[in-house]
Design a protein around this motif. Structure first.
Motif, mmCIF file in Angstrom:
data_model
loop_
_atom_site.group_PDB
_atom_site.id
_atom_site.type_symbol
_atom_site.label_atom_id
_atom_site.label_comp_id
_atom_site.label_asym_id
_atom_site.label_seq_id
_atom_site.Cartn_x
_atom_site.Cartn_y
_atom_site.Cartn_z
ATOM 1 N N SER A 115 -8.222 8.009 35.267
ATOM 2 C CA SER A 115 -7.430 6.978 35.925
ATOM 3 C C SER A 115 -8.156 6.477 37.170
ATOM 4 O O SER A 115 -8.925 7.211 37.794
ATOM 5 C CB SER A 115 -6.035 7.501 36.296
ATOM 6 O OG SER A 115 -6.125 8.682 37.077
ATOM 7 N N PRO A 116 -7.917 5.215 37.550
ATOM 8 C CA PRO A 116 -8.648 4.634 38.686
ATOM 9 C C PRO A 116 -8.379 5.371 39.992
ATOM 10 O O PRO A 116 -7.252 5.780 40.268
ATOM 11 C CB PRO A 116 -8.120 3.196 38.744
ATOM 12 C CG PRO A 116 -7.603 2.921 37.375
ATOM 13 C CD PRO A 116 -7.055 4.221 36.884
ATOM 14 N N SER A 117 -9.425 5.519 40.783
ATOM 15 C CA SER A 117 -9.319 6.204 42.072
ATOM 16 C C SER A 117 -9.355 5.242 43.252
ATOM 17 O O SER A 117 -9.206 5.674 44.397
ATOM 18 C CB SER A 117 -10.477 7.202 42.222
ATOM 19 O OG SER A 117 -11.721 6.512 42.271
ATOM 20 N N GLY A 118 -9.590 3.959 42.979
ATOM 21 C CA GLY A 118 -9.761 3.002 44.069
ATOM 22 C C GLY A 118 -11.200 2.819 44.467
ATOM 23 O O GLY A 118 -11.498 2.051 45.388
ATOM 24 N N HIS A 119 -12.116 3.533 43.783
ATOM 25 C CA HIS A 119 -13.545 3.409 44.058
ATOM 26 C C HIS A 119 -14.258 3.001 42.781
ATOM 27 O O HIS A 119 -13.781 3.244 41.675
ATOM 28 C CB HIS A 119 -14.111 4.734 44.568
ATOM 29 C CG HIS A 119 -13.482 5.209 45.841
ATOM 30 N ND1 HIS A 119 -13.820 4.711 47.075
ATOM 31 C CD2 HIS A 119 -12.503 6.125 46.055
ATOM 32 C CE1 HIS A 119 -13.089 5.315 48.004
ATOM 33 N NE2 HIS A 119 -12.279 6.163 47.407
ATOM 34 N N GLY A 120 -15.408 2.409 42.890
ATOM 35 C CA GLY A 120 -16.240 2.096 41.740
ATOM 36 C C GLY A 120 -15.642 1.021 40.862
ATOM 37 O O GLY A 120 -15.127 0.007 41.326
ATOM 38 N N HIS A 121 -15.676 1.266 39.540
ATOM 39 C CA HIS A 121 -15.321 0.249 38.553
ATOM 40 C C HIS A 121 -13.853 0.296 38.154
ATOM 41 O O HIS A 121 -13.422 -0.504 37.316
ATOM 42 C CB HIS A 121 -16.183 0.433 37.297
ATOM 43 C CG HIS A 121 -17.655 0.384 37.561
ATOM 44 N ND1 HIS A 121 -18.328 -0.793 37.792
ATOM 45 C CD2 HIS A 121 -18.580 1.371 37.652
ATOM 46 C CE1 HIS A 121 -19.611 -0.528 37.995
ATOM 47 N NE2 HIS A 121 -19.789 0.768 37.917
ATOM 48 N N GLY A 122 -13.082 1.212 38.692
ATOM 49 C CA GLY A 122 -11.689 1.333 38.270
ATOM 50 C C GLY A 122 -11.558 1.859 36.855
ATOM 51 O O GLY A 122 -10.733 1.382 36.071
ATOM 52 N N THR A 123 -12.365 2.848 36.499
ATOM 53 C CA THR A 123 -12.371 3.388 35.140
ATOM 54 C C THR A 123 -10.986 3.893 34.749
ATOM 55 O O THR A 123 -10.351 4.646 35.493
ATOM 56 C CB THR A 123 -13.402 4.525 35.027
ATOM 57 O OG1 THR A 123 -14.687 4.016 35.386
ATOM 58 C CG2 THR A 123 -13.456 5.089 33.622
ATOM 59 N N ASP A 124 -10.533 3.470 33.545
ATOM 60 C CA ASP A 124 -9.169 3.749 33.097
ATOM 61 C C ASP A 124 -9.220 4.049 31.602
ATOM 62 O O ASP A 124 -9.470 3.154 30.796
ATOM 63 C CB ASP A 124 -8.281 2.539 33.382
ATOM 64 C CG ASP A 124 -6.796 2.866 33.317
ATOM 65 O OD1 ASP A 124 -6.453 3.976 32.883
ATOM 66 O OD2 ASP A 124 -5.997 1.998 33.700
ATOM 67 N N VAL A 125 -9.023 5.316 31.221
ATOM 68 C CA VAL A 125 -9.153 5.736 29.834
ATOM 69 C C VAL A 125 -7.992 6.651 29.466
ATOM 70 O O VAL A 125 -7.644 7.561 30.221
ATOM 71 C CB VAL A 125 -10.480 6.501 29.598
ATOM 72 C CG1 VAL A 125 -10.563 7.029 28.169
ATOM 73 C CG2 VAL A 125 -11.685 5.637 29.926
ATOM 74 N N LEU A 126 -7.387 6.394 28.324
ATOM 75 C CA LEU A 126 -6.500 7.357 27.678
ATOM 76 C C LEU A 126 -6.907 7.358 26.219
ATOM 77 O O LEU A 126 -6.631 6.412 25.479
ATOM 78 C CB LEU A 126 -5.028 6.972 27.826
ATOM 79 C CG LEU A 126 -4.031 7.883 27.090
ATOM 80 C CD1 LEU A 126 -4.193 9.328 27.529
ATOM 81 C CD2 LEU A 126 -2.614 7.403 27.301
ATOM 82 N N ALA A 127 -7.610 8.409 25.792
ATOM 83 C CA ALA A 127 -8.254 8.392 24.488
ATOM 84 C C ALA A 127 -7.939 9.640 23.698
ATOM 85 O O ALA A 127 -7.910 10.750 24.245
ATOM 86 C CB ALA A 127 -9.770 8.267 24.655
ATOM 87 N N GLU A 128 -7.732 9.453 22.384
ATOM 88 C CA GLU A 128 -7.755 10.571 21.449
ATOM 89 C C GLU A 128 -9.216 10.860 21.153
ATOM 90 O O GLU A 128 -9.959 9.974 20.723
ATOM 91 C CB GLU A 128 -7.018 10.205 20.166
ATOM 92 C CG GLU A 128 -6.998 11.314 19.139
ATOM 93 C CD GLU A 128 -6.249 10.911 17.881
ATOM 94 O OE1 GLU A 128 -5.005 10.771 17.964
ATOM 95 O OE2 GLU A 128 -6.917 10.722 16.840
ATOM 96 N N VAL A 129 -9.638 12.096 21.384
ATOM 97 C CA VAL A 129 -11.044 12.456 21.203
ATOM 98 C C VAL A 129 -11.171 13.466 20.065
ATOM 99 O O VAL A 129 -10.320 14.342 19.890
ATOM 100 C CB VAL A 129 -11.664 13.008 22.498
ATOM 101 C CG1 VAL A 129 -11.837 11.908 23.527
ATOM 102 C CG2 VAL A 129 -10.839 14.141 23.095
#
Length: 308
Positions: free
Chosen positions: A212-226
């Motif tokens: 989930s986004p931390s407010g830094h960088g690219h705002g990476t946001d993933v919820l994935a079945e792996v």
């Protein structure tokens, strides 16, 4: 929500590798991961280039020959039956070297890499030297093979560990991040997760990964079945939990590197979930996780201790 940082099996392949994540393909600066599959009698040659590498068995053994300006060495990588069989021995390949792997019986090998500046000597490390840590407790119990951890094995930039999570348990919890350089408190590290799962009566395993986004960088946001062979790229963000479904143990390999002058693994827990650490001393470690006392390291519990 986007899953562009989730690479399912087959989405990160190249001509030579079942998984091939480079700084260029990940659009970052340092971390790499290759998964090499060799048939019986197969040989593979690679050039280290501007990166240092650890050659780690996922299954099977190999002869690893390393050559650089100072000469050459050949090492016998004994390997293991599979990732749930305990730690493996490994070989360190320095930058600007060339290496070849030959596997008489065939096998699968992870090449964990990081761009670096220092050239360290090629080395072999036996499985008996890999510290094994039981981390967390209750349904947050997991086992960590700290083969390439900072402070354990010398590298210039590369940090790499393996995590075994019993079915039904949560790893990488509480969610944590390492995307800002705060000396003594948090490291700036890119991270790769590579997953495998234990089958049950022929049924493949699976799990779930949250970033989930931390407010830094690219705002990476993933919820994935792996599933087995999947990769998750984490340039920034709160990562965790990594959830193993009941009945299927989960394995993941973490590869990290970053721009900091100090090779350190310092993390910041998500403030909403950090309290879970305070509950661990009152719960037993999952009895499915066993480690010989001579190999055991204590569980981490402070905010600057990695929570993988």
């Amino acid at each position: 929500m986007t899953n562009t940082h989730h690479l399912p099996l087959g989405k990160a392949t190249s001509e030579q590798y079942a998984v091939d994540v480079t700084p260029e393909s990940a659009a970052w600066g340092y971390s790499s991961l290759r998964v090499l599959e060799l048939p019986p009698g197969g040989t593979h040659h690679f050039t280290a280039g501007d990166s240092e590498w650890i050659v780690l068995s996922l299954s099977g053994g190999a002869t690893v020959a390393v050559t650089d300006d100072f000469g050459g060495e050949t090492y016998q990588l004994h390997g293991r039956a599979g990732v749930f069989s305990g730690p493996s021995d490994f070989v360190y390949v320095p930058r600007d070297a060339t290496a070849s792997l030959t596997s008489p019986a065939g096998g699968r090998f992870a090449l964990t890499g990081a761009r670096c500046t220092r050239r360290l000597p090629a080395r072999y490390e036996p499985a008996s030297s890999v510290p094994v840590e039981l981390r967390g407790s209750g349904n947050c119990s997991r086992k960590v093979h700290n083969f390439g951890a900072a402070g354990v094995f010398e590298c210039d930039k590369l940090i790499a560990v393996e995590v075994i999570t019993p079915g039904g348990n949560w790893s990488s919890y509480p969610p944590h991040k390492h995307d800002v350089n705060r000396p003594g408190e948090e490291s700036e590290l890119e991270e790769i997760y590579y997953f495998e799962f234990a089958d049950h009566e022929g049924t493949p395993g699976l799990g779930y990964q949250r970033v989930s986004p931390s407010g830094h960088g690219h705002g990476t946001d993933v919820l994935a079945e792996v599933r087995g062979g999947d990769v998750v790229l984490i340039p920034d963000g709160w990562h965790g939990p990594s959830m193993a479904v009941p009945g299927h143990d989960m394995y993941y390999l973490n590869v990290m590197a970053g721009p900091g002058a100090e090779r350190a693994w310092l993390i910041c827990d998500h403030p909403d979930h950090a309290w879970i650490r305070d509950t661990w001393p009152s719960q037993p470690v999952d009895p499915r996780l066993t480690v010989p006392q001579s190999r055991l390291r204590s569980s981490g519990g402070t905010p600057t201790t990695p929570s993988q």
